[in-house]
Motif scaffolding. Structure first.
Motif, PDB file in Angstrom:
ATOM      1  N   LEU A 108       7.816  27.822  -3.015  1.00 21.39           N
ATOM      2  CA  LEU A 108       9.207  27.413  -3.220  1.00 21.39           C
ATOM      3  C   LEU A 108      10.185  28.139  -2.301  1.00 21.39           C
ATOM      4  N   GLY A 109       9.681  29.031  -1.459  1.00 15.74           N
ATOM      5  CA  GLY A 109      10.551  29.830  -0.605  1.00 15.74           C
ATOM      6  C   GLY A 109      11.456  28.986   0.275  1.00 15.74           C
ATOM      7  N   GLN A 110      10.926  27.900   0.826  1.00 20.14           N
ATOM      8  CA  GLN A 110      11.704  27.047   1.732  1.00 20.14           C
ATOM      9  C   GLN A 110      12.412  25.908   0.998  1.00 20.14           C
ATOM     10  N   SER A 111      12.193  25.782  -0.297  1.00 18.83           N
ATOM     11  CA  SER A 111      12.804  24.683  -1.044  1.00 18.83           C
ATOM     12  C   SER A 111      14.131  25.127  -1.631  1.00 18.83           C
ATOM     13  N   ARG A 112      15.123  24.255  -1.554  1.00 18.53           N
ATOM     14  CA  ARG A 112      16.418  24.573  -2.175  1.00 18.53           C
ATOM     15  C   ARG A 112      16.345  24.311  -3.680  1.00 18.53           C
ATOM     16  N   VAL A 113      15.428  23.491  -4.130  1.00 20.51           N
ATOM     17  CA  VAL A 113      15.215  23.239  -5.557  1.00 20.51           C
ATOM     18  C   VAL A 113      14.131  24.205  -6.013  1.00 20.51           C
ATOM     19  N   LYS A 114      14.452  25.085  -6.931  1.00 17.32           N
ATOM     20  CA  LYS A 114      13.549  26.187  -7.263  1.00 17.32           C
ATOM     21  C   LYS A 114      12.636  25.890  -8.443  1.00 17.32           C
ATOM     22  N   GLU A 115      12.323  24.601  -8.619  1.00  7.97           N
ATOM     23  CA  GLU A 115      11.329  24.206  -9.614  1.00  7.97           C
ATOM     24  C   GLU A 115      10.344  23.270  -8.957  1.00  7.97           C
ATOM     25  N   VAL A 149       0.863  -1.186   0.000  1.00  9.82           N
ATOM     26  CA  VAL A 149       0.000   0.000   0.000  1.00  9.82           C
ATOM     27  C   VAL A 149       0.896   1.231   0.000  1.00  9.82           C
ATOM     28  N   GLY A 150       0.691   2.128  -0.967  1.00 14.49           N
ATOM     29  CA  GLY A 150       1.430   3.394  -1.026  1.00 14.49           C
ATOM     30  C   GLY A 150       0.458   4.542  -0.825  1.00 14.49           C
ATOM     31  N   ASN A 151       0.741   5.402   0.129  1.00 13.05           N
ATOM     32  CA  ASN A 151      -0.168   6.504   0.451  1.00 13.05           C
ATOM     33  C   ASN A 151       0.448   7.851   0.099  1.00 13.05           C
ATOM     34  N   MET A 152      -0.292   8.663  -0.639  1.00  6.91           N
ATOM     35  CA  MET A 152       0.200   9.986  -1.031  1.00  6.91           C
ATOM     36  C   MET A 152      -0.009  10.967   0.120  1.00  6.91           C
ATOM     37  N   ALA A 153       1.053  11.186   0.884  1.00  6.60           N
ATOM     38  CA  ALA A 153       0.996  12.191   1.960  1.00  6.60           C
ATOM     39  C   ALA A 153       1.472  13.522   1.379  1.00  6.60           C
ATOM     40  N   SER A 154       2.359  14.207   2.054  1.00  9.81           N
ATOM     41  CA  SER A 154       2.747  15.558   1.630  1.00  9.81           C
ATOM     42  C   SER A 154       3.745  16.099   2.635  1.00  9.81           C
ATOM     43  N   VAL A 155       4.406  17.197   2.296  1.00  2.00           N
ATOM     44  CA  VAL A 155       5.162  17.895   3.345  1.00  2.00           C
ATOM     45  C   VAL A 155       4.214  18.301   4.471  1.00  2.00           C
ATOM     46  N   HIS A 156       2.916  18.414   4.140  1.00  4.97           N
ATOM     47  CA  HIS A 156       1.932  18.762   5.161  1.00  4.97           C
ATOM     48  C   HIS A 156       1.603  17.584   6.075  1.00  4.97           C
ATOM     49  N   GLY A 157       2.273  16.468   5.865  1.00  6.88           N
ATOM     50  CA  GLY A 157       2.246  15.365   6.825  1.00  6.88           C
ATOM     51  C   GLY A 157       3.481  15.396   7.709  1.00  6.88           C
ATOM     52  N   HIS A 158       4.311  16.425   7.536  1.00  6.67           N
ATOM     53  CA  HIS A 158       5.532  16.586   8.347  1.00  6.67           C
ATOM     54  C   HIS A 158       5.501  17.895   9.129  1.00  6.67           C
ATOM     55  N   TYR A 159       5.113  18.954   8.438  1.00  2.04           N
ATOM     56  CA  TYR A 159       4.903  20.232   9.112  1.00  2.04           C
ATOM     57  C   TYR A 159       3.702  20.876   8.445  1.00  2.04           C
ATOM     58  N   VAL A 160       3.236  21.999   8.968  1.00  4.53           N
ATOM     59  CA  VAL A 160       1.966  22.520   8.451  1.00  4.53           C
ATOM     60  C   VAL A 160       2.101  23.977   8.053  1.00  4.53           C
ATOM     61  N   THR A 161       1.182  24.397   7.164  1.00  9.14           N
ATOM     62  CA  THR A 161       1.038  25.821   6.892  1.00  9.14           C
ATOM     63  C   THR A 161      -0.347  26.256   7.365  1.00  9.14           C
ATOM     64  N   GLY A 200       6.836  18.212  -1.914  1.00  5.77           N
ATOM     65  CA  GLY A 200       6.446  19.607  -1.877  1.00  5.77           C
ATOM     66  C   GLY A 200       5.419  19.831  -2.972  1.00  5.77           C
ATOM     67  N   TYR A 201       5.456  20.992  -3.566  1.00  7.94           N
ATOM     68  CA  TYR A 201       4.416  21.350  -4.527  1.00  7.94           C
ATOM     69  C   TYR A 201       4.676  20.735  -5.909  1.00  7.94           C
TER      70      TYR A 201
END
Ligand code: NAD
Length: 289
Positions: A244-251, A165-177, A213-214
């Motif tokens: 993308l402000g917090q991402s080091r990869v800007k794409e 089973v693979g579940n699509m979480a998110s960075v929002h499963g690690h920290y929140v906005t 991320g996004y």
């Protein structure tokens, strides 16, 4: 940056074989089935295509019938080795969830489940509409659990007990906005579901989550104007600073980049991935400037 560039920055090219991860795995064959939810759009559609390209029979399910037709057309265009069969269903209805798995079993041995379907709502905690919360909970937590229950039961009855089973979480499963409480709670919960399956797994059964991320999909594109309104900033500032402000990869990632993670996670090369999370976020959650 003028907002006319916004669409260019969010454009997604059609998937080609060069974009796809191909994995050598004897179980990636048409006799085995992967159920993929949210398969009419974005990450779910790309995941359905990537798994079918790797030889699996995919039960592609979504409430969006037209989008599912597009997924089949894309599979035809790619000339996938496996197949994409569609099941139109609403994940908020238990009888639909049951029908998805029953139908999937018509295509072969159900071994893989990708819980990808999801939706967003932007509002502060004090304003968050509870009917919207219930909908998000049903689609992003309850249905993934019910589908897992049905698929795991079938995996247990296979000759070798192998299934994932693979579940699509998110960075929002690690920290929140802010202003995404329904989404944040769902994604943290989905990681809890993943680890709960993992705890009962081993001997072939595994679960993992994917946290990105996004990604360039309608779910993100559609929320950009709302986020801009909530924060009183421009659409370009949302992309550059908020997303993308917090991402080091800007794409931003393409949906196929995420789909490839499901291919790897489902494959035998992921044998030790059980309860773990594939955090592909360009450094968003674990670094800061
Ligand atoms: P999307 O809007 O392109 O696709 C979501 C799909 O879910 C749609 O096809 C929609 O019809 C389906 N869906 C919604 N409600 C449903 C229901 N009741 N029954 C059946 N299907 C339903 O979005 P996406 O960006 O591809 O998102 C897919 C998943 O990835 C979501 O869980 C989302 O939270 C997650 N995610 C997305 C991003 C991103 O940046 N796009 C980042 C991290 C996680």
């Amino acid at each position: 940056m003028p907002s006319s560039t916004t669409h260019d920055r969010l454009a997604v090219e059609p998937i080609t074989d060069d974009d796809l991860l191909f994995v050598d795995d004897d179980r990636f064959a048409p006799g085995n089935v992967a159920v993929v939810t949210g398969a009419a759009s974005g990450i779910g559609q790309a995941t359905a295509l990537a798994l079918a390209a790797n030889g699996l029979s995919v039960a592609a399910t979504d409430v969006d019938e037209e989008g599912l037709r597009e997924t089949v057309a894309e599979a035809d265009r790619l000339g996938v080795d496996g197949s994409v069969e569609t099941v139109v269903a609403d994940l908020t209805a238990d009888e639909d969830v049951e029908r998805i798995v029953e139908r999937a079993a018509d295509f072969g041995t159900v071994r893989y489940l990708a819980n990808v379907a999801g939706l967003q709502h932007i509002d502060a905690v004090e304003d968050f509409p509870m009917d919207r919360y219930d909908l998000m909970h049903d689609v992003m937590l309850r249905a993934p659990l019910y589908l897992s229950k049905l698929v795991v039961g079938r995996v247990r009855r296979t000759d070798d007990g192998v299934g994932v089973v693979g579940n699509m979480a998110s960075v929002h499963g690690h920290y929140v906005t802010a202003d995404k409480v329904g989404y944040n709670v769902s994604k943290f919960g989905l990681r809890g579901l993943t680890q709960s399956i993992a705890a009962e797994g081993g001997n072939g059964l595994r679960a993992f989550s994917v946290s990105t991320g996004y990604v360039k999909t309608p779910l993100v594109t559609d929320q950009i104007p709302d986020t801009a309104d909530q924060r009183g900033i421009s659409v370009d500032e949302v992309i550059d600073d908020v997303m993308l402000g917090q991402s080091r990869v800007k794409e931003m990632m393409d949906p196929v980049d995420v789909a490839n993670l499901f291919v790897f996670g489902f494959s035998e090369h992921g044998d030790h991935l059980n309860g773990g999370d594939l955090l592909f976020d360009g450094g968003m959650t674990l670094t800061y400037e």
